[in-house]
Design a protein around this motif. Structure first.
Motif, PDB file in Angstrom:
ATOM      1  N   MET A 183       0.848  -1.181   0.000  1.00 36.27           N
ATOM      2  CA  MET A 183       0.000   0.000   0.000  1.00 36.27           C
ATOM      3  C   MET A 183       0.888   1.236   0.000  1.00 36.27           C
ATOM      4  O   MET A 183       2.081   1.163   0.338  1.00 36.27           O
ATOM      5  CB  MET A 183      -0.911   0.033   1.230  1.00 36.27           C
ATOM      6  CG  MET A 183      -0.169   0.276   2.540  1.00 36.27           C
ATOM      7  SD  MET A 183      -1.253   0.323   3.996  1.00 36.27           S
ATOM      8  CE  MET A 183      -2.231   1.789   3.672  1.00 36.27           C
ATOM      9  N   VAL A 184       0.325   2.369  -0.396  1.00 39.02           N
ATOM     10  CA  VAL A 184       1.001   3.650  -0.229  1.00 39.02           C
ATOM     11  C   VAL A 184       0.117   4.517   0.645  1.00 39.02           C
ATOM     12  O   VAL A 184      -1.112   4.431   0.614  1.00 39.02           O
ATOM     13  CB  VAL A 184       1.294   4.353  -1.575  1.00 39.02           C
ATOM     14  CG1 VAL A 184       2.407   3.637  -2.311  1.00 39.02           C
ATOM     15  CG2 VAL A 184       0.051   4.457  -2.441  1.00 39.02           C
ATOM     16  N   GLN A 185       0.759   5.351   1.446  1.00 43.97           N
ATOM     17  CA  GLN A 185       0.058   6.172   2.421  1.00 43.97           C
ATOM     18  C   GLN A 185       0.678   7.562   2.417  1.00 43.97           C
ATOM     19  O   GLN A 185       1.899   7.700   2.503  1.00 43.97           O
ATOM     20  CB  GLN A 185       0.194   5.514   3.798  1.00 43.97           C
ATOM     21  CG  GLN A 185      -0.699   6.057   4.884  1.00 43.97           C
ATOM     22  CD  GLN A 185      -0.535   5.227   6.152  1.00 43.97           C
ATOM     23  OE1 GLN A 185       0.501   5.290   6.807  1.00 43.97           O
ATOM     24  NE2 GLN A 185      -1.541   4.431   6.494  1.00 43.97           N
ATOM     25  N   GLN A 186      -0.168   8.572   2.302  1.00 43.42           N
ATOM     26  CA  GLN A 186       0.325   9.950   2.232  1.00 43.42           C
ATOM     27  C   GLN A 186       1.115  10.308   3.483  1.00 43.42           C
ATOM     28  O   GLN A 186       0.735   9.959   4.603  1.00 43.42           O
ATOM     29  CB  GLN A 186      -0.845  10.924   2.092  1.00 43.42           C
ATOM     30  CG  GLN A 186      -0.451  12.309   1.609  1.00 43.42           C
ATOM     31  CD  GLN A 186      -0.111  12.309   0.122  1.00 43.42           C
ATOM     32  OE1 GLN A 186      -0.952  12.030  -0.704  1.00 43.42           O
ATOM     33  NE2 GLN A 186       1.138  12.622  -0.212  1.00 43.42           N
ATOM     34  N   ASP A 187       2.241  10.986   3.291  1.00 38.73           N
ATOM     35  CA  ASP A 187       3.054  11.430   4.420  1.00 38.73           C
ATOM     36  C   ASP A 187       2.370  12.591   5.133  1.00 38.73           C
ATOM     37  O   ASP A 187       1.843  13.507   4.489  1.00 38.73           O
ATOM     38  CB  ASP A 187       4.436  11.868   3.924  1.00 38.73           C
ATOM     39  CG  ASP A 187       5.328  12.339   5.059  1.00 38.73           C
ATOM     40  OD1 ASP A 187       5.452  11.605   6.054  1.00 38.73           O
ATOM     41  OD2 ASP A 187       5.891  13.442   4.943  1.00 38.73           O
ATOM     42  N   ILE A 188       2.358  12.539   6.447  1.00 41.81           N
ATOM     43  CA  ILE A 188       1.821  13.617   7.267  1.00 41.81           C
ATOM     44  C   ILE A 188       2.885  14.005   8.289  1.00 41.81           C
ATOM     45  O   ILE A 188       3.399  13.142   9.013  1.00 41.81           O
ATOM     46  CB  ILE A 188       0.525  13.205   7.994  1.00 41.81           C
ATOM     47  CG1 ILE A 188      -0.597  12.966   6.970  1.00 41.81           C
ATOM     48  CG2 ILE A 188       0.096  14.272   8.996  1.00 41.81           C
ATOM     49  CD1 ILE A 188      -1.916  12.560   7.603  1.00 41.81           C
ATOM     50  N   VAL A 189       3.213  15.267   8.344  1.00 40.60           N
ATOM     51  CA  VAL A 189       4.213  15.746   9.295  1.00 40.60           C
ATOM     52  C   VAL A 189       3.546  16.005  10.641  1.00 40.60           C
ATOM     53  O   VAL A 189       2.539  16.713  10.723  1.00 40.60           O
ATOM     54  CB  VAL A 189       4.892  17.035   8.778  1.00 40.60           C
ATOM     55  CG1 VAL A 189       5.896  17.557   9.802  1.00 40.60           C
ATOM     56  CG2 VAL A 189       5.583  16.771   7.442  1.00 40.60           C
ATOM     57  N   GLY A 190       4.089  15.409  11.675  1.00 36.16           N
ATOM     58  CA  GLY A 190       3.523  15.596  13.009  1.00 36.16           C
ATOM     59  C   GLY A 190       4.223  14.698  14.010  1.00 36.16           C
ATOM     60  O   GLY A 190       5.275  14.115  13.731  1.00 36.16           O
TER      61      GLY A 190
END
Length: 397
Positions: A183-190
């Motif tokens: 799967m691919v998953q959007q990067d989220i900065v946190g």
């Protein structure tokens, strides 16, 4: 021998932290391990029980567990890693009644893989990053940066950050190298963190949330700060109720501002010592569930503001990231001098044998920092149950 517990493995950090939590409980603990020396072996509480490698011989593993259970009257079995998933899929090889708090095979199937969890989260409206189930590199539609993840993996293995076409090209061969789904998953900065909970057939008993303040291997949380969060409680409770989960459940999240985005699920107990220091004793609850003696009526909540760390894991994380002796020594000095954070992996002053793996790792990495790669790969191999192992059991059902 109602004061005896059984750990299904002894190589994971969760098994060692569980020992830290149980130091004052008066239990004797048998630890299953194919290796003569594992991190859980170095404790005044434990006795090693030799067993076959679970990934090479899963059916033999289950049969040996069954033989042990017929000989020994355990108060509870604690699944400190994916071996619980294997037991749920291999019940035909085991006694009919087990002293364990464990969900069923069908429940595991909705959470054990990253793709299955993302689908379940979408169904329940739990916040997750954008994601796609991919077959090949050409089918990916997410914008850079994103994470390419194998459906099953642990300790940050088989996870790749993709920020450009070049990054994608370097890992494209992995998409077709095995039968693994991706799967691919959007990067989220946190902030990375976890919400940990325990359920009694869908009823929430206790919940605890924390964020990472120090990194171990693969970016794992080797130092934690407990937080108060009504939202994470609501989200994990919604999931546990829907699936009617039984036992421990852990969700990994990224916190950005006051929003939480769930990136994967561990359908088991994960490194319980920060929760314990914050007032939630997950191992004790699991033991009481397994022995049908849990009696509390109110949900137990972890206290915010409690910081804990695992020096050995922090050292490994520093070595993996920097390969620098100087940085390793700086890490040791910084965390040894901290007075507002408690060591929970190798509490030498409470459990003297735990000093042996700590000193061994320090000396090994100071002598040869680059050896950390083999160290991490060997450790993950020994404490992870591969999806293929469980599928082999499913095919025999």
């Amino acid at each position: 021998m109602k004061n005896r517990l059984l750990f299904l493995e002894g190589s994971s950090l969760t098994s060692r932290e569980t020992l830290t939590v149980l130091l004052k409980e008066g239990y004797k603990i048998d630890v299953l391990s194919p290796r003569r020396f594992s991190i859980a072996h170095f404790s005044r509480l434990t006795h090693r029980v030799p067993i076959v490698d679970v990934n090479r011989f899963p059916v033999d593993y289950l049969r040996q567990v069954s033989q042990l259970l017929h000989k020994t009257n355990y108060k509870a079995i604690l699944p400190t890693h994916e071996e619980g998933w294997l037991l749920a899929n291999g019940k035909q090889f085991l006694p009919q009644s087990l002293p364990i708090a464990l969900a069923d095979q069908e429940q595991f199937e909705k959470l054990a893989g990253k793709i299955a969890f993302a689908e379940t989260a979408d169904l329940l409206g739990l916040p997750t990053p954008k994601w796609e189930h991919v077959k090949d590199a050409d089918s990916i539609r997410l914008d850079y940066p994103y994470w390419l993840k194998a459906d099953y993996g642990t300790a940050g293995r088989s996870v790749y950050k993709i920020s450009s076409k070049k990054d994608l090209a370097e890992v494209t061969s992995k998409l077709t190298a095995s039968d693994e789904e991706w799967m691919v998953q959007q990067d989220i900065v946190g902030d990375y963190g976890q919400v940990q909970a325990v359920f009694d057939h869908g009823e929430l008993l206790a919940v605890h949330s924390s964020v990472k303040v120090g990194s171990g291997a693969g970016g794992s949380a080797a130092a934690r700060l407990s937080i108060e969060s009504k939202r994470t409680r609501e989200h994990v409770e919604k999931l546990g109720q829907y699936i009617q989960w039984h036992g421990c459940l852990t969700l990994d999240f990224i916190r950005r501002g006051d929003q939480f985005y769930y990136i994967e699920c561990n359908p088991r107990m994960v490194e319980p010592a920060n929760a314990y220091k914050a007032g939630v004793n997950f191992p004790k609850i699991m033991i009481e569930l397994a022995s049908h003696s849990y009696a509390k009526s109110e949900v137990i909540l972890g206290q915010a503001g409690v910081e804990t760390h695992s020096l050995m894991a922090l050292i490994i994380g520093t070595a993996e990231k920097t390969k620098s002796r100087r940085k390793i020594l700086q890490t040791i000095k910084y965390w040894l001098l901290r007075r507002d954070s408690e060591e929970v992996l190798t509490p030498v002053w409470k459990d003297l044998p735990s000093i042996i793996p700590l000193v061994t790792i320090i000396l090994r990495l100071l002598i040869k920092p680059k050896s950390v790669e083999n160290l991490v790969n060997q450790t993950v191999k020994h404490y992870s149950v591969e999806s293929a192992t469980v599928k082999n059991i499913e095919q025999k059902n």
